[in-house]
Motif scaffolding. Sequence first.
Motif, PDB file in Angstrom:
ATOM      1  N   PRO A  39       0.510  -1.513   0.112  1.00  9.98           N
ATOM      2  CA  PRO A  39       0.130   0.214  -0.052  1.00  9.98           C
ATOM      3  C   PRO A  39       0.979   0.731  -0.156  1.00  9.98           C
ATOM      4  N   ILE A  40       0.805   2.295  -0.957  1.00 10.39           N
ATOM      5  CA  ILE A  40       1.232   3.514  -1.194  1.00 10.39           C
ATOM      6  C   ILE A  40      -0.061   4.543  -0.591  1.00 10.39           C
ATOM      7  N   TYR A  41      -0.011   5.123   0.254  1.00 13.09           N
ATOM      8  CA  TYR A  41      -1.165   6.093   0.489  1.00 13.09           C
ATOM      9  C   TYR A  41      -0.348   7.805   0.558  1.00 13.09           C
ATOM     10  N   ILE A  42      -1.208   9.207  -0.958  1.00 13.63           N
ATOM     11  CA  ILE A  42      -1.027   9.220  -0.923  1.00 13.63           C
ATOM     12  C   ILE A  42      -1.319  11.065  -0.139  1.00 13.63           C
ATOM     13  N   THR A  43      -1.346  11.573   0.515  1.00 12.03           N
ATOM     14  CA  THR A  43      -1.736  12.295   1.397  1.00 12.03           C
ATOM     15  C   THR A  43      -2.343  13.762   0.340  1.00 12.03           C
ATOM     16  N   LYS A  44      -3.409  14.573   1.223  1.00  7.73           N
ATOM     17  CA  LYS A  44      -3.339  15.459   0.626  1.00  7.73           C
ATOM     18  C   LYS A  44      -2.669  16.561  -0.114  1.00  7.73           C
ATOM     19  N   GLU A  45      -1.476  17.107   0.359  1.00  8.50           N
ATOM     20  CA  GLU A  45      -0.321  17.436   0.706  1.00  8.50           C
ATOM     21  C   GLU A  45       0.300  16.570  -0.506  1.00  8.50           C
ATOM     22  N   ASN A  46      -0.185  15.472  -0.947  1.00  4.11           N
ATOM     23  CA  ASN A  46       0.637  14.733  -2.162  1.00  4.11           C
ATOM     24  C   ASN A  46       2.500  14.566  -1.684  1.00  4.11           C
ATOM     25  N   GLU A  47       2.135  13.183  -0.220  1.00  6.66           N
ATOM     26  CA  GLU A  47       2.840  12.979   0.708  1.00  6.66           C
ATOM     27  C   GLU A  47       3.072  11.493  -0.096  1.00  6.66           C
ATOM     28  N   MET A  48       3.642  10.726  -0.003  1.00  7.49           N
ATOM     29  CA  MET A  48       3.665   9.236   0.221  1.00  7.49           C
ATOM     30  C   MET A  48       3.367   8.448   1.223  1.00  7.49           C
ATOM     31  N   TYR A  49       2.749   7.557   1.329  1.00  7.42           N
ATOM     32  CA  TYR A  49       3.267   7.131   3.396  1.00  7.42           C
ATOM     33  C   TYR A  49       2.925   5.316   2.406  1.00  7.42           C
ATOM     34  N   THR A  50       4.030   4.872   3.062  1.00  4.02           N
ATOM     35  CA  THR A  50       3.745   3.672   3.573  1.00  4.02           C
ATOM     36  C   THR A  50       4.131   2.296   4.469  1.00  4.02           C
ATOM     37  N   GLY A  51       3.725   1.153   4.678  1.00  2.00           N
ATOM     38  CA  GLY A  51       3.592   0.439   5.987  1.00  2.00           C
ATOM     39  C   GLY A  51       2.116  -0.561   6.293  1.00  2.00           C
ATOM     40  N   GLU A  52       2.941  -1.432   7.494  1.00  2.11           N
ATOM     41  CA  GLU A  52       1.787  -1.946   8.084  1.00  2.11           C
ATOM     42  C   GLU A  52       0.230  -1.459   8.401  1.00  2.11           C
ATOM     43  N   THR A  53       0.486  -0.360   9.119  1.00  4.93           N
ATOM     44  CA  THR A  53      -0.500   0.819   9.257  1.00  4.93           C
ATOM     45  C   THR A  53      -1.360   1.604   7.844  1.00  4.93           C
ATOM     46  N   ILE A  54      -0.954   1.418   7.077  1.00  5.02           N
ATOM     47  CA  ILE A  54      -1.908   2.145   6.181  1.00  5.02           C
ATOM     48  C   ILE A  54      -2.334   1.634   5.085  1.00  5.02           C
ATOM     49  N   ASN A  59      -7.124   2.505  10.456  1.00  2.05           N
ATOM     50  CA  ASN A  59      -6.523   3.849  10.649  1.00  2.05           C
ATOM     51  C   ASN A  59      -6.856   5.338  10.019  1.00  2.05           C
ATOM     52  N   TYR A  60      -7.844   4.975   9.094  1.00  2.00           N
ATOM     53  CA  TYR A  60      -7.820   6.607   8.482  1.00  2.00           C
ATOM     54  C   TYR A  60      -9.069   7.517   8.818  1.00  2.00           C
ATOM     55  N   LYS A  61      -9.557   7.004   9.895  1.00  2.00           N
ATOM     56  CA  LYS A  61     -10.721   7.744  11.604  1.00  2.00           C
ATOM     57  C   LYS A  61      -9.612   8.694  11.516  1.00  2.00           C
ATOM     58  N   ASN A  62      -8.371   8.530  12.355  1.00  2.00           N
ATOM     59  CA  ASN A  62      -7.567   9.781  12.663  1.00  2.00           C
ATOM     60  C   ASN A  62      -5.879   9.476  11.554  1.00  2.00           C
ATOM     61  N   ILE A  63      -6.078  10.436  10.301  1.00  2.03           N
ATOM     62  CA  ILE A  63      -4.891   9.965   9.555  1.00  2.03           C
ATOM     63  C   ILE A  63      -3.692  10.594  10.093  1.00  2.03           C
ATOM     64  N   PRO A  64      -3.560  11.759  11.157  1.00  2.91           N
ATOM     65  CA  PRO A  64      -2.436  12.046  11.857  1.00  2.91           C
ATOM     66  C   PRO A  64      -2.459  11.422  11.874  1.00  2.91           C
ATOM     67  N   GLU A  65      -2.849  10.770  13.517  1.00  2.00           N
ATOM     68  CA  GLU A  65      -2.362   9.245  14.072  1.00  2.00           C
ATOM     69  C   GLU A  65      -1.341   8.179  12.891  1.00  2.00           C
ATOM     70  N   LEU A  66      -2.233   8.075  11.899  1.00  2.00           N
ATOM     71  CA  LEU A  66      -1.886   7.096  10.855  1.00  2.00           C
ATOM     72  C   LEU A  66      -0.748   7.388  10.079  1.00  2.00           C
ATOM     73  N   LEU A  67      -0.201   8.545  10.434  1.00  2.00           N
ATOM     74  CA  LEU A  67       0.494   8.611   9.487  1.00  2.00           C
ATOM     75  C   LEU A  67       2.248   8.903  10.142  1.00  2.00           C
ATOM     76  N   LYS A  68       2.077   9.238  11.405  1.00  2.00           N
ATOM     77  CA  LYS A  68       3.047   9.147  12.184  1.00  2.00           C
ATOM     78  C   LYS A  68       2.902   7.470  12.786  1.00  2.00           C
ATOM     79  N   ASN A  69       2.162   7.194  12.016  1.00  2.00           N
ATOM     80  CA  ASN A  69       2.652   5.326  12.530  1.00  2.00           C
ATOM     81  C   ASN A  69       3.524   4.816  11.071  1.00  2.00           C
TER      82      ASN A  69
END
Length: 393
Positions: A39-54, A59-69
């Motif tokens: 999984p590769i999540y692209i934020t609304k600022e076009n930043e890319m994140y990956t990881g098991e939590t993505i 986990n998308y109920k709290n995206i700031p917390e998701l990105l921290k992890n």
Amino acid sequence: MKIKVGVFFGGKSVEHEVSVISGIQALNAFDSEKYDAIPIYITKENEMYTGETIGDIKNYKNIPELLKNSTRIFLICEQGKLNLVRYPEKKIGNSIVDHIDVAFPVVHGANVEDGSLQGFLSHYNVPLVGCDVTASAVTMDKYFMKTVLKDNDIPVLDCVTLHVKEYQADAEAAYAKVEKKIDYPVIVKPVNLGSSVGIKVAKDREGLVEALEYAYEFSQKLLIEKAIINLREINCSVLGDYESAQASECEEPIANDEILSYEDKYVAGSKGGSEGMRTAKRELPANLTPELRDKIRTLAVKTFQTLNCNGVSRIDFIIDKDTDNVYVNEINPIPGSLAFYLWEALGKPYSELLDDMVKLALKREREEKSLMTSFESNILQNANISGAKGVKK
């Protein structure tokens, strides 16, 4: 060895949330014996994140917390692989998180589905699932799409376009432009959005003003066409490429109003949380005569191949019940939930659909590799641009 597929979703789009649902649906449907889906999540600022939590929709109920992890990444092509590299890079040690063999965009809307993300990924020479840059751009612009289809004798409704600058410069002239070509009622749409975002029906001048003001909140360019009130909407998906394509089963979505809304598509049929287009109210298969079903499915394939689509798209049709005329309304190059439910109705499991899409991407890569992409020349050895305004003579 498993194929590593990078599933990209999210992005800078008003359809961001729908894309997250579609992307994670696809992520969980891959055949785990053949594919390693990343999984590769692209934020609304076009930043890319990956990881098991993505890859977990909860986990998308709290995206700031998701990105921290999660792990923020950037892409780099190295020795024929597309590496996912930690950002910022480690000062000591390896910063490569993983790599992907195939890029699979499951994105919706402007800034991602319209060729933007496809061009970005194509730059890295990675096999790309779905439409290429040109097909993505043309299909996502409703006016360009209609122009191409009309030139190929595929039935579409006549339309007018209005740019926001044109409207701001002379609103009265803009209203007259619409009224000269199209009788009320009309339907006003952002030219480059899907999911029924920004759409309103106008039955008179007052309604037109309201519809334009609303739609300009989402797009600088609008499309206005005749609103067919006594209508049926029929959707059909197509899988394939320029060489061979097949049509899915047909569905008839059920609207709660005169147009099919965002809520009708993604909210009304859900229980305990949206599952994207899967839970929308629909009649599947649509109640069509065999002749009409064949006509729509044939038109769907012709539309798909005329626009040089690849992978899976969904073509939305309008039937004017007063005249029985059938029109192509629009095409979704990356449909919500990848329209997998339309293929399940014909007995094709979602995992098989995804497998077919990856195979099409690999086929296109093989074909493109056979083409010449550079031209050997000594022009740079002999170049002299001192005092020159150009070298072409």
